[in-house]
Design an enzyme around this catalytic site. Structure first.
Site, mmCIF file in Angstrom:
data_model
loop_
_atom_site.group_PDB
_atom_site.id
_atom_site.type_symbol
_atom_site.label_atom_id
_atom_site.label_comp_id
_atom_site.label_asym_id
_atom_site.label_seq_id
_atom_site.Cartn_x
_atom_site.Cartn_y
_atom_site.Cartn_z
ATOM 1 N N ASN A 150 0.806 -1.228 0.000
ATOM 2 C CA ASN A 150 0.000 0.000 0.000
ATOM 3 C C ASN A 150 0.839 1.278 0.000
ATOM 4 O O ASN A 150 0.470 2.269 -0.636
ATOM 5 C CB ASN A 150 -1.005 -0.008 1.155
ATOM 6 C CG ASN A 150 -0.347 -0.059 2.510
ATOM 7 O OD1 ASN A 150 0.686 -0.697 2.690
ATOM 8 N ND2 ASN A 150 -0.932 0.626 3.451
ATOM 9 N N GLY A 226 2.114 -6.156 7.162
ATOM 10 C CA GLY A 226 1.210 -6.774 6.193
ATOM 11 C C GLY A 226 -0.066 -7.217 6.876
ATOM 12 O O GLY A 226 -0.453 -6.660 7.913
ATOM 13 N N THR A 230 -1.218 -13.251 7.606
ATOM 14 C CA THR A 230 0.193 -13.528 7.318
ATOM 15 C C THR A 230 1.018 -13.395 8.592
ATOM 16 O O THR A 230 1.898 -14.222 8.865
ATOM 17 C CB THR A 230 0.743 -12.552 6.249
ATOM 18 O OG1 THR A 230 -0.202 -12.443 5.195
ATOM 19 C CG2 THR A 230 2.067 -13.013 5.689
ATOM 20 N N GLU A 248 3.530 -5.502 12.228
ATOM 21 C CA GLU A 248 2.598 -4.378 12.023
ATOM 22 C C GLU A 248 1.504 -4.890 11.103
ATOM 23 O O GLU A 248 1.751 -5.140 9.916
ATOM 24 C CB GLU A 248 3.315 -3.192 11.372
ATOM 25 C CG GLU A 248 4.488 -2.639 12.165
ATOM 26 C CD GLU A 248 4.072 -1.978 13.461
ATOM 27 O OE1 GLU A 248 2.890 -1.598 13.589
ATOM 28 O OE2 GLU A 248 4.918 -1.859 14.357
ATOM 29 N N CYS A 282 -3.189 1.628 6.146
ATOM 30 C CA CYS A 282 -3.580 0.866 7.345
ATOM 31 C C CYS A 282 -4.184 1.794 8.386
ATOM 32 O O CYS A 282 -4.905 1.341 9.266
ATOM 33 C CB CYS A 282 -2.378 0.127 7.908
ATOM 34 S SG CYS A 282 -0.981 1.230 8.197
ATOM 35 N N GLU A 461 7.335 0.342 16.015
ATOM 36 C CA GLU A 461 8.358 0.936 15.169
ATOM 37 C C GLU A 461 8.456 2.403 15.548
ATOM 38 O O GLU A 461 7.759 2.881 16.422
ATOM 39 C CB GLU A 461 7.967 0.778 13.698
ATOM 40 C CG GLU A 461 7.852 -0.673 13.272
ATOM 41 C CD GLU A 461 7.599 -0.858 11.782
ATOM 42 O OE1 GLU A 461 6.824 -0.065 11.205
ATOM 43 O OE2 GLU A 461 8.185 -1.785 11.197
HETATM 44 P P1 NAD Z 1 0.248 -9.484 2.959
HETATM 45 O O1 NAD Z 1 0.310 -10.005 4.353
HETATM 46 O O2 NAD Z 1 -0.456 -10.293 1.944
HETATM 47 O O3 NAD Z 1 1.715 -9.273 2.374
HETATM 48 C C1 NAD Z 1 2.657 -8.446 3.021
HETATM 49 C C2 NAD Z 1 4.054 -8.924 2.642
HETATM 50 O O4 NAD Z 1 4.233 -10.219 3.178
HETATM 51 C C3 NAD Z 1 4.293 -9.056 1.140
HETATM 52 O O5 NAD Z 1 5.631 -8.687 0.864
HETATM 53 C C4 NAD Z 1 4.100 -10.529 0.898
HETATM 54 O O6 NAD Z 1 4.821 -11.010 -0.196
HETATM 55 C C5 NAD Z 1 4.648 -11.111 2.181
HETATM 56 N N1 NAD Z 1 4.142 -12.435 2.532
HETATM 57 C C6 NAD Z 1 2.960 -13.008 2.237
HETATM 58 N N2 NAD Z 1 2.896 -14.256 2.726
HETATM 59 C C7 NAD Z 1 4.066 -14.468 3.371
HETATM 60 C C8 NAD Z 1 4.613 -15.558 4.096
HETATM 61 N N3 NAD Z 1 3.951 -16.697 4.273
HETATM 62 N N4 NAD Z 1 5.835 -15.428 4.622
HETATM 63 C C9 NAD Z 1 6.529 -14.287 4.485
HETATM 64 N N5 NAD Z 1 6.078 -13.225 3.800
HETATM 65 C C10 NAD Z 1 4.858 -13.314 3.266
HETATM 66 O O7 NAD Z 1 -0.341 -8.024 3.079
HETATM 67 P P2 NAD Z 1 -0.655 -7.019 1.882
HETATM 68 O O8 NAD Z 1 -1.930 -7.444 1.249
HETATM 69 O O9 NAD Z 1 0.553 -6.823 1.053
HETATM 70 O O10 NAD Z 1 -0.885 -5.661 2.674
HETATM 71 C C11 NAD Z 1 -2.089 -5.243 3.184
HETATM 72 C C12 NAD Z 1 -2.147 -5.451 4.668
HETATM 73 O O11 NAD Z 1 -1.072 -4.763 5.314
HETATM 74 C C13 NAD Z 1 -3.403 -4.889 5.297
HETATM 75 O O12 NAD Z 1 -3.902 -5.819 6.223
HETATM 76 C C14 NAD Z 1 -2.917 -3.643 6.006
HETATM 77 O O13 NAD Z 1 -3.702 -3.234 7.100
HETATM 78 C C15 NAD Z 1 -1.573 -4.066 6.439
HETATM 79 N N6 NAD Z 1 -0.730 -2.922 6.739
HETATM 80 C C16 NAD Z 1 -0.413 -2.662 8.031
HETATM 81 C C17 NAD Z 1 0.358 -1.570 8.347
HETATM 82 C C18 NAD Z 1 0.749 -1.261 9.771
HETATM 83 O O14 NAD Z 1 1.607 -0.422 9.952
HETATM 84 N N7 NAD Z 1 0.162 -1.892 10.758
HETATM 85 C C19 NAD Z 1 0.814 -0.739 7.320
HETATM 86 C C20 NAD Z 1 0.453 -1.026 6.008
HETATM 87 C C21 NAD Z 1 -0.319 -2.121 5.723
#
Ligand code: NAD
Length: 480
Positions: A150, A226, A230, A248, A282, A461
């Site tokens: 994002n 993410g 995950t 996060e 997020c 963080e």
């Molecule tokens: P995601 O969990 O699908 O992916 C995030 C990252 O993790 C990507 O690089 C992906 O390739 C990797 N990943 C996926 N499966 C994995 C595994 N099994 N092992 C290791 N890495 C893996 O999330 P997304 O769809 O890319 O992002 C959206 C999510 O992120 C939303 O839920 C959002 O709220 C969250 N987010 C949180 C924050 C925060 O600061 N809390 C900030 C931004 C986004």
């Protein structure tokens, strides 16, 4: 088509298996580059390089490390326009947003941690005449940094910069949905004179290259941003190896609006906190709780403004919303709008794919959507949608607002709008979120702790918190 490359041991290299997958531009729905489909061999090579670079990088003077990170920051600044254009194309976000938020913030992340490390001190505890304790804070080794799509370069650099500043070396993976600016960052690091192996960037799929980073025995700490599902898998996998974890995760943030707020300021900011980056931040407030006495006034004014928001070409300055990040994500958001209707909600505006036409006819555009009439307990109000969709809910008392705000499994951020100082303090204290904004949103001081509670994450963080995460404290007790 252009092939992106991994950045391993100071060089741009192809994935060892030779496999790639397509990188799609969300605004057109067309593939425009190829992403390395890296596997465990690539992760192993990156980790070997990082491990070999650690002794030199960690024992370099803090000033030298700081200077290299400052050069990275400077080059991001010099290449801001190229990076902003790339981010907008790769993610679908308005170019204006990439120019004013994403890229300046990526530059600030490097600048901030390059200088923060110069002021990072450790504690000492005197035991009177008996002994003195001092705490050494030492870099740990190879850090694994994994980030989402994002805010691609913004969040990628938010992890890498403190990890490197603290003296660790890094194996990082950007999201496979938005890898392009991480690829440009590798070139910047080469130009900045980053010693080889200090930062390694491996592109690829989460369950493949990402999982390999989590599982690798020579990566003792993981910083992940993410989705919550995950994060749960990562916690489960990393725990038996006793890795240090910073997670996060997702959110379902409440925006609580009291009748005594500054209405115009609140309205302007609430439009942003609802739909900035197509609602894919997020920290966006997706549940808007409004004191009943101003519910209708708010609803009318808000919906009128939302209807005027232009959805269109991300590079057009007048577009307020660009494309959402991918087809599966667009379909997920649409499925939640359908669910909201099934749960009894009324769509006040939006609710459909936006027809932008022309070169963008196949793009993933969604109308900004406002829904009312749903209980706070329904799935639409409990689950993270992460798109341009908000719900409106009235409340009668402060207690009721807090009860609804705190009712989800998430606890990332919240906003409170009131001009009653006592109430602002009271409500801020009672909200179960890691961040509370009062009469503002997304106002960030990089020194402050950033993170969530409950299913929104573990750890913080930001500021010295990140430098503490990326170092291991060792207490030394010396008897007089
Ligand atoms: P995601 O969990 O699908 O992916 C995030 C990252 O993790 C990507 O690089 C992906 O390739 C990797 N990943 C996926 N499966 C994995 C595994 N099994 N092992 C290791 N890495 C893996 O999330 P997304 O769809 O890319 O992002 C959206 C999510 O992120 C939303 O839920 C959002 O709220 C969250 N987010 C949180 C924050 C925060 O600061 N809390 C900030 C931004 C986004």
């Amino acid at each position: 088509m252009e092939k992106l490359q991994n950045y391993i041991n100071g060089e741009l290299v192809s994935p060892t298996g030779g496999a790639y997958f397509e990188n799609i531009e969300p605004a057109t729905g067309k593939a425009y580059s190829l992403i390395p489909d890296s596997d465990s061999h690539d992760v192993a090579a990156a980790t070997r390089a990082a491990k070999a670079a650690f002794p030199v990088w960690s024992s370099m003077s803090i000033q030298e490390r700081s200077d290299i990170l400052l050069r990275v920051a400077q080059l991001i600044g010099e290449r801001q326009e190229e990076l902003a254009l790339a981010e907008s194309k790769d993610n679908g976000k308005p170019l204006k947003l990439a120019r004013t938020v994403d890229i300046p913030r990526a530059q600030a992340n490097f600048h901030f941690y390059a200088t923060a490390i110069l002021h990072f001190a450790s504690e000492s505890h005197s035991m009177g005449n008996v002994a003195i304790n001092y705490t050494l804070r030492e870099p740990i080794g190879v850090a694994g940094c994994i980030s989402p799509w994002n805010l691609p370069l913004y969040l990628f650099s938010w992890k890498i910069a403190p990890a490197l500043a603290a003296g660790n070396t890094v194996v990082a993976k950007p999201s496979e949905v938005t890898p392009y600016t991480a690829f440009l960052l590798s070139k910047i690091c080469i130009d900045a004179g980053m010693p080889k192996g200090v930062l390694n960037i491996v592109h690829g799929l989460g369950p493949k290259a990402g999982a390999d980073i989590i599982e690798h025995d020579d990566i003792p700490m993981i910083s992940f941003t993410g989705g919550t599902a995950t994060g749960e898998w990562i916690a489960r996998t990393a725990a038996p190896k006793f890795k240090k974890l910073s997670l996060e995760l997702g959110g379902k943030n409440p925006n609580i609006i009291f009748a005594d707020c500054d209405f115009d300021d609140m309205l302007r900011t609430t439009l942003r906190s609802s739909f900035a980056n197509q609602g894919q931040i997020c920290l966006c407030g997706s549940r808007i709780l409004i004191e009943r006495s101003i519910y209708d006034r708010f609803k009318d004014a808000f919906v009128e403004q939302v209807k005027k928001m232009k959805v269109g070409d991300p590079q057009d300055e007048s577009s307020k919303l660009g494309a959402v990040v991918s087809k599966p994500h667009m379909e997920k958001v649409l499925s939640y709008i359908k669910l909201a209707k099934e749960e009894g909600g009324t769509v006040l505006c939006g609710g459909k794919q936006a027809n932008v036409g022309g070169a963008f006819a196949e793009g993933y555009f969604l109308e900004p959507t406002v829904i009312e009439g749903l209980p706070h307990t329904c799935r639409t109000n409990q689950e993270e949608i992460f798109g341009p969709v908000v719900t409106l809910m009235p409340f009668d008392t402060e207690e009721e607002a807090l009860m609804m705000a705190n009712s989800t499994k998430y606890g990332l951020a919240s906003s409170v709008w009131t001009s009653n100082l006592k109430r602002a303090h009271r409500v801020a204290k009672e909200l179960h979120t890691g961040i509370v904004w009062v009469n503002c949103w997304l106002l960030r001081d990089l020194r402050t702790p950033f993170g969530g509670v409950k299913s929104s994450g573990v750890g913080r963080e930001g500021g010295f918190e990140a430098l503490q995460f990326f170092t291991e404290p060792k207490n030394v007790c010396i008897k007089y």
